[in-house]
Scaffold this motif. Structure first.
Motif, PDB file in Angstrom:
ATOM      1  N   ARG A  98       0.867  -1.169   0.000  1.00  0.00           N
ATOM      2  CA  ARG A  98       0.000   0.000   0.000  1.00  0.00           C
ATOM      3  C   ARG A  98       0.907   1.223   0.000  1.00  0.00           C
ATOM      4  N   TYR A 102       2.224   2.399   6.307  1.00  0.00           N
ATOM      5  CA  TYR A 102       1.196   1.413   6.599  1.00  0.00           C
ATOM      6  C   TYR A 102       0.040   1.981   7.411  1.00  0.00           C
ATOM      7  N   TRP A 112      -5.037  -2.391   1.828  1.00  0.00           N
ATOM      8  CA  TRP A 112      -3.857  -2.828   1.082  1.00  0.00           C
ATOM      9  C   TRP A 112      -4.235  -2.988  -0.385  1.00  0.00           C
TER      10      TRP A 112
END
Length: 125
Positions: A98, A102, A112
């Protein structure tokens, strides 16, 4: 975009194993990488994540101190080193990417963008 998970296998309790996530078709250093795992009948769960630069990592409580995540942006690859393995670590492990970082909720699967095909890890007692 392709993420290829590899390195899974059979390991004894207390042993170590390192699994890999090789990326292609994207600017790898623009993405955070995460590892997740899944066993039959259970939801996929978050294991660990690393930021785009590798400077920041986060781990699920059940692997903190045992697993270590790293990456090499020149090789477009991330790794999950797993130590002191337990039978309950048996699962199919998936990497995902992604954008850049995070975030505060890395465990949210829908955040994601791309996923690998998984690599199976079996810990025998």
């Amino acid at each position: 975009v392709q993420l290829v998970d590899s390195g899974g296998g059979l390991v004894h309790v207390g042993g170590s194993l390192t699994i890999s996530c090789a990326a292609s078709g994207l600017a790898f250093d623009d993405y955070a990488v995460g590892w997740f795992r899944q066993t039959p009948g259970r939801e996929r769960e978050f294991v660990a994540a690393i930021s785009w630069s590798g400077a920041n990592t986060v781990y699920a409580d059940f692997v903190t101190g045992r697993f270590n995540m790293s990456r090499d942006n020149d090789k477009n690859t991330a790794w999950l080193q797993m130590n002191s393995l337990k039978p309950e670590d048996t699962a199919v492990y998936y990497c995902a990417v992604r954008g850049l970082y995070y975030g505060q909720t890395p465990e949210r699967l829908h955040e994601w963008d791309y996923w690998g095909q998984g690599t199976e890890v079996t810990v025998s007692s």
